[in-house]
Each structure stands twice: as C-alpha cells, then as structure tokens.
Scaffold this active site. Structure first.
Site, PDB file in Angstrom:
ATOM      1  N   ASP A  12     -21.663  42.618   7.442  1.00  0.00           N
ATOM      2  CA  ASP A  12     -23.081  42.825   7.782  1.00  0.00           C
ATOM      3  C   ASP A  12     -23.760  41.567   8.291  1.00  0.00           C
ATOM      4  OD1 ASP A  12     -22.778  45.421   6.819  1.00  0.00           O
ATOM      5  OD2 ASP A  12     -23.235  44.787   4.778  1.00  0.00           O
ATOM      6  N   LYS A  15     -22.698  41.289  13.435  1.00  0.00           N
ATOM      7  CA  LYS A  15     -21.631  41.245  14.449  1.00  0.00           C
ATOM      8  C   LYS A  15     -21.940  42.170  15.631  1.00  0.00           C
ATOM      9  CE  LYS A  15     -18.525  42.357  11.293  1.00  0.00           C
ATOM     10  NZ  LYS A  15     -19.273  42.222  10.038  1.00  0.00           N
ATOM     11  N   ASN A  37     -15.583  52.105   7.418  1.00  0.00           N
ATOM     12  CA  ASN A  37     -16.325  51.348   6.404  1.00  0.00           C
ATOM     13  C   ASN A  37     -17.301  50.393   7.110  1.00  0.00           C
ATOM     14  OD1 ASN A  37     -14.069  49.997   7.383  1.00  0.00           O
ATOM     15  ND2 ASN A  37     -13.540  49.028   5.438  1.00  0.00           N
ATOM     16  N   ALA A  38     -17.023  50.089   8.363  1.00  0.00           N
ATOM     17  CA  ALA A  38     -17.882  49.195   9.149  1.00  0.00           C
ATOM     18  C   ALA A  38     -19.111  49.940   9.657  1.00  0.00           C
ATOM     19  CB  ALA A  38     -17.103  48.649  10.342  1.00  0.00           C
ATOM     20  N   GLY A  39     -20.170  49.192   9.881  1.00  0.00           N
ATOM     21  CA  GLY A  39     -21.366  49.763  10.494  1.00  0.00           C
ATOM     22  C   GLY A  39     -21.976  48.713  11.401  1.00  0.00           C
ATOM     23  N   HIS A  40     -21.759  48.838  12.701  1.00  0.00           N
ATOM     24  CA  HIS A  40     -22.218  47.812  13.638  1.00  0.00           C
ATOM     25  C   HIS A  40     -23.429  48.326  14.410  1.00  0.00           C
ATOM     26  CE1 HIS A  40     -17.966  45.852  13.491  1.00  0.00           C
ATOM     27  NE2 HIS A  40     -18.593  45.826  12.352  1.00  0.00           N
ATOM     28  N   GLN A 222     -16.021  43.937   8.983  1.00  0.00           N
ATOM     29  CA  GLN A 222     -16.115  43.308   7.668  1.00  0.00           C
ATOM     30  C   GLN A 222     -16.294  41.792   7.820  1.00  0.00           C
ATOM     31  OE1 GLN A 222     -13.316  45.894   7.818  1.00  0.00           O
ATOM     32  NE2 GLN A 222     -15.087  47.152   7.399  1.00  0.00           N
TER      33      GLN A 222
HETATM   34  P1  IMO Z   1     -19.209  45.618   8.567  1.00  0.00           P
HETATM   35  O1  IMO Z   1     -18.160  45.659   9.637  1.00  0.00           O
HETATM   36  C1  IMO Z   1     -20.252  45.155   4.371  1.00  0.00           C
HETATM   37  C2  IMO Z   1     -17.237  46.354   1.384  1.00  0.00           C
HETATM   38  C3  IMO Z   1     -17.629  47.514   0.500  1.00  0.00           C
HETATM   39  C4  IMO Z   1     -16.874  47.153  -0.771  1.00  0.00           C
HETATM   40  C5  IMO Z   1     -15.581  46.553  -0.227  1.00  0.00           C
HETATM   41  C6  IMO Z   1     -14.416  47.513  -0.202  1.00  0.00           C
HETATM   42  O2  IMO Z   1     -20.362  46.519   8.789  1.00  0.00           O
HETATM   43  O3  IMO Z   1     -19.609  44.202   8.282  1.00  0.00           O
HETATM   44  P2  IMO Z   1     -13.810  49.566   1.361  1.00  0.00           P
HETATM   45  O4  IMO Z   1     -14.522  50.876   1.576  1.00  0.00           O
HETATM   46  O5  IMO Z   1     -13.641  48.756   2.605  1.00  0.00           O
HETATM   47  O6  IMO Z   1     -12.525  49.713   0.611  1.00  0.00           O
HETATM   48  O7  IMO Z   1     -14.789  48.748   0.376  1.00  0.00           O
HETATM   49  O8  IMO Z   1     -15.872  46.126   1.086  1.00  0.00           O
HETATM   50  N1  IMO Z   1     -17.340  46.605   2.841  1.00  0.00           N
HETATM   51  C7  IMO Z   1     -18.333  46.155   3.633  1.00  0.00           C
HETATM   52  N2  IMO Z   1     -19.449  45.478   3.332  1.00  0.00           N
HETATM   53  N3  IMO Z   1     -19.976  45.451   5.663  1.00  0.00           N
HETATM   54  C8  IMO Z   1     -18.833  46.085   5.993  1.00  0.00           C
HETATM   55  O9  IMO Z   1     -18.454  46.249   7.270  1.00  0.00           O
HETATM   56  C9  IMO Z   1     -17.974  46.520   4.949  1.00  0.00           C
HETATM   57  N4  IMO Z   1     -16.818  47.211   4.904  1.00  0.00           N
HETATM   58  C10 IMO Z   1     -16.433  47.234   3.625  1.00  0.00           C
HETATM   59  O10 IMO Z   1     -19.014  47.544   0.281  1.00  0.00           O
HETATM   60  O11 IMO Z   1     -17.540  46.128  -1.456  1.00  0.00           O
HETATM   61 MG    MG Z   2     -21.766  46.953   7.310  1.00  0.00          MG
END
Ligand code: IMO
Ligand code: MG
Length: 422
Positions: A12, A15, A37-40, A222
């Site tokens: 977060d 990116k 799991n990502a949110g861009h 991530q």
């Molecule tokens: P972006 O790309 C923030 C965190 C989850 C959790 C840990 C494991 O938007 O930066 P998972 O579902 O991947 O097995 O969860 O990783 N997590 C993120 N935190 N931004 C993300 O992606 C994340 N993707 C996974 O909150 O703590």
């Molecule tokens: Mg995110």
C-alpha cells in the site's frame, strides 16, 4: 530500459500511482507475483480505478500488459476486472496476455485460507483470497496452471487427484463437506475458454521484447516486508515481493534488468497482523488514518499507521538494489508540529541498526527517533522541490541521506498532476 518497481514497506505504498506514471514510458507492463491480495489504485481525472490482478498500465492505450508466471490468478476476479474495463470503454484487445504457467486459485484455496486463519491462535490477518494455499500447492507440485484449463483431459486428472486428497482433509480437519468435482470442472473449463485468447508463453514474448529494445516495467505487488523470505515471517504473503521475484515471475534474466525503483510512503502503514515497531499510539493513529484515508483497497480494513522507519527502508534499498525512490503521500504529514524518523531500534539497552530477524527482538524493539520540525499545509500546490516548504525539503533530504538512494518523485496527492519530479 527494463525497470522493476517494488514496495519498500508492508504494501500500500502507492505503487499504483507510480506505475501509472512510469507506464507512459514503457511498452510492456507486467505483474510478476502475488494475486488479487493486491489493490493498486490509480486516479485519472475524477475517476478512481482499483486493480487487483490486471497491471494498472492497462489504462494507457497501446501498452501491452502481462500477468506473468509468478502470479496466482483467481479467474472469477479476472473475469470481473476484464468486464469492468469493457464497461469503462478501455480497449484491451490484443494487448492483454496471461502466462500459460501462472497458477490458478481454486475454490478450495479460498476456503482453506479462511478456515486456517479461523483455526489459528496467532492469526496472520490474510486477505482470505486463497493466495497462500495456491502458492503452497505450486511448491507442493499439485497446483493447476492456466495452460491446464485449456486441456480438459489434463485438467480432469489434476483436479481429481487434488480433490481426492483435499476433500479428506477438509472433512477430517475442518469439518467442511468438501467440493464437487463436476461443478469445479465445468466452471473452470469455462474460464479456460474465456481466457484462451489471452494465454501465451509470456517469457518468450517478453524476451523478444528485450531483444527488440522495448521498455518493460515490472510491477511489484505487496512490499519488501511482506516478502516470503525477507519479510516479517510468518506475517507475510506467500510470494517473492522483492525485486528478485521479477526475474522468477517473468522469465526475464537478472542481467536484463536495468533499474529498480523503490516506492515508500512518507510514513509507514501495515494491514493485518505482525510486528510494526514505529506504530502510532491509538489516538494519533486514528487521526493519521483519517488524514491519509488509510483503509485497504482490497479488504477495506483499517490500516495500522506509524512513523517512517528508516531501518526497514534501508534494508529494502539493500535487498532490492534500489537506486531511485518515490516518496508517496507526503501531503499527509502537512500541518504536523513535529515529524519523526526512526533511525535505529533499542532492545534491552542495545542499539540495533540492522533489521533484526529474531521475532522477539523485532516485536519488542523500541524505535530511536530523529525528530524534525513539521511544516504547514502547503496550499500553494507546489510543483517543484524548490516550492516545497523548507522543513518538508529537509525531511526529504534526511530520508535520502539515511537510505542512500536518490528521491526522484514525491507525491503530494492522489491525482497524476500532484507529483513533483526531481
Ligand atoms: P498491495 O499490492 C497490503 C498482507 C495481508 C496480510 C498478509 C498476508 O496493494 O500493496 P495474503 O492474503 O497475501 O496471504 O495476506 O499480507 N497483504 C497486503 N497488505 N497491501 C497488499 O498489496 C497486500 N497483500 C497482502 O494484509 O497481512
Ligand atoms: Mg493494498
């Protein structure tokens, strides 16, 4: 020029915005690890787009966007994201590609992710999207890949084998009724048909692009401290979120990578559980969360907030080979009396300057801060480094000095135009 972009903290970092800016100069934009799991987030005019799987570069006409082999794909989410693009009149025909080798998230991965979290005493706080179980199957050599969905015979055998074992585990360990072969088989063959025109050997495509001197932007998801090896294990994600993951996740050799750009917030945030030495106390944390609108783009969860941690950021620069920095959300610090940067930790009277691997040390580490004067709200809409308030400049120069890399971009708002290039 082939550029890898990585998050330097716990995800977060912003990116999406930097990818959007760098996409202008790239011919190919490629996701190489992680999944939905990502949110861009990308803001264009008054419209906000959030991408979970498709590279955010897709907004730029003519750019080729790939989902590399290192990514795990939830086909339902991909289907929805493609439908959203169509709805927004974004033409992606002929310029969206999916690797044959990318692993597919199956219904049992999602259930297992949630059931395991519920059963655990020490929860990770995963996004519940099935990411960990899908990567586990990949390493366990029982995963299902995109190419398998295009061959009914191969897919049938693999799915049967998987369900035989998994249904027993679901029943015996989790008291879950298990999954029907027919339902998943039909549903996923349909996804296969739907995506077949996008599926190709993206490693060949990208290496040809390298030969043709095209520019490739490798979009990390991530962040470094969610990396499966170098992160705050076990409170991490299940993929290689550091720059090395870009090679593994695309089939582009390390000798073809020209530059690594690191993205970090002017402070720190984290979603989910796990150690976070510079985390704010509750009251100030709530105040900063509201100021920075720190709520997850994927799960909507409130993000934990804290001061900038130069110990972890320095480690990021080292692990990723970062030579350029993008500092995001600088405007969120506007109007504070004082700002702090963590320059080292203290544990049992000892000063620690390197990121500690012992879980207890990291969990109990007390930050040593360098305190600096804050700066007022910058209503003048600064468009150059020079126009920033002198205290804001001093803060950035201090970060640059501590991290040993050059700041080339400072973001002071979510819009494309609220960016200072140095
Ligand atoms: P972006 O790309 C923030 C965190 C989850 C959790 C840990 C494991 O938007 O930066 P998972 O579902 O991947 O097995 O969860 O990783 N997590 C993120 N935190 N931004 C993300 O992606 C994340 N993707 C996974 O909150 O703590
Ligand atoms: Mg995110």
């Amino acid at each position: 020029m082939n550029i890898v972009l990585v998050g330097m903290q716990w995800g977060d970092e912003g990116k999406g915005k930097v990818i959007d800016i760098l996409s202008k100069r790239a011919d190919y934009i490629v996701r190489y690890q992680g999944g939905n799991n990502a949110g861009h987030t990308v803001v264009v005019g008054d419209k906000e787009y959030i991408f979970h799987l498709i590279p955010s570069g897709i907004l730029h006409p003519g750019k080729i966007c790939c989902i590399g082999n290192g990514v795990v794909i939830d086909p339902e989410v991909l289907k929805r994201e493609l439908a959203d693009l169509r709805k927004n009149n974004i033409d992606f025909s002929g310029r969206f590609k999916i690797s044959t080798l990318a692993h597919v998230i199956m219904p049992y991965h999602k259930n297992l992710d949630q059931l395991r979290e519920a059963k655990r005493k020490n929860k990770i706080g995963t996004t519940g999207r099935g990411i960990g179980p899908c990567y586990a199957d990949k390493i366990n050599r029982c995963g299902i890949r995109m190419i398998d969905l295009l061959n009914p015979g191969v897919f049938k055998d693999k799915l049967k084998d998987n369900l035989k074992e998994k249904n027993e585990i679901f029943k015996k360990v989790y008291g879950h009724p298990g999954f029907s072969f027919q339902k998943i088989y039909r549903q996923y063959l349909d996804y296969g048909k739907l995506f077949s025109k996008f599926v190709c050997d993206t490693a060949v495509l990208l290496n040809k692009a390298c030969d043709d001197k095209s520019d490739i932007l490798l979009e990390g998801a991530q962040g470094t401290f969610l990396d499966i090896d170098f992160g705050t294990y076990p409170f991490v994600t299940s993929s290689s979120a550091t720059s090395g993951g870009a090679c593994i996740g695309t089939g582009i050799s390390p000798v073809k990578i020209d530059k690594v750009v690191g993205v970090c917030k002017a402070y720190t945030t984290r979603v989910g559980e796990g150690p976070f030495p510079t985390e704010f106390a509750e009251g100030f944390g709530n105040f900063m969360r509201d100021r920075g609108n720190e709520f997850g783009a994927t799960t909507g969860r409130p993000r934990r907030c804290g001061w900038f941690d130069a110990v972890i950021a320095r480690q990021s620069v080292m692990l990723n080979g970062i030579t350029e920095l993008a500092i995001m959300k600088m405007d969120v610090l506007d109007g504070l009396d004082k700002v702090k940067i963590c320059i080292a930790y203290k544990y049992k009277g000892r000063v620690i300057k390197e990121f500690p691997h012992d879980f207890e040390v990291l969990s109990k580490a007390v930050p040593i801060y360098k305190e600096m004067a804050g700066w007022p709200n910058q209503d003048n809409n600064p468009s150059s480094f020079k126009q920033l308030h002198p205290n804001a400049r001093a803060y950035l120069l201090e970060l640059q000095k501590l991290l040993g890399a050059n700041i080339t971009m400072v973001s002071i708002g979510s819009a494309r135009k609220s960016t200072i290039f140095i």
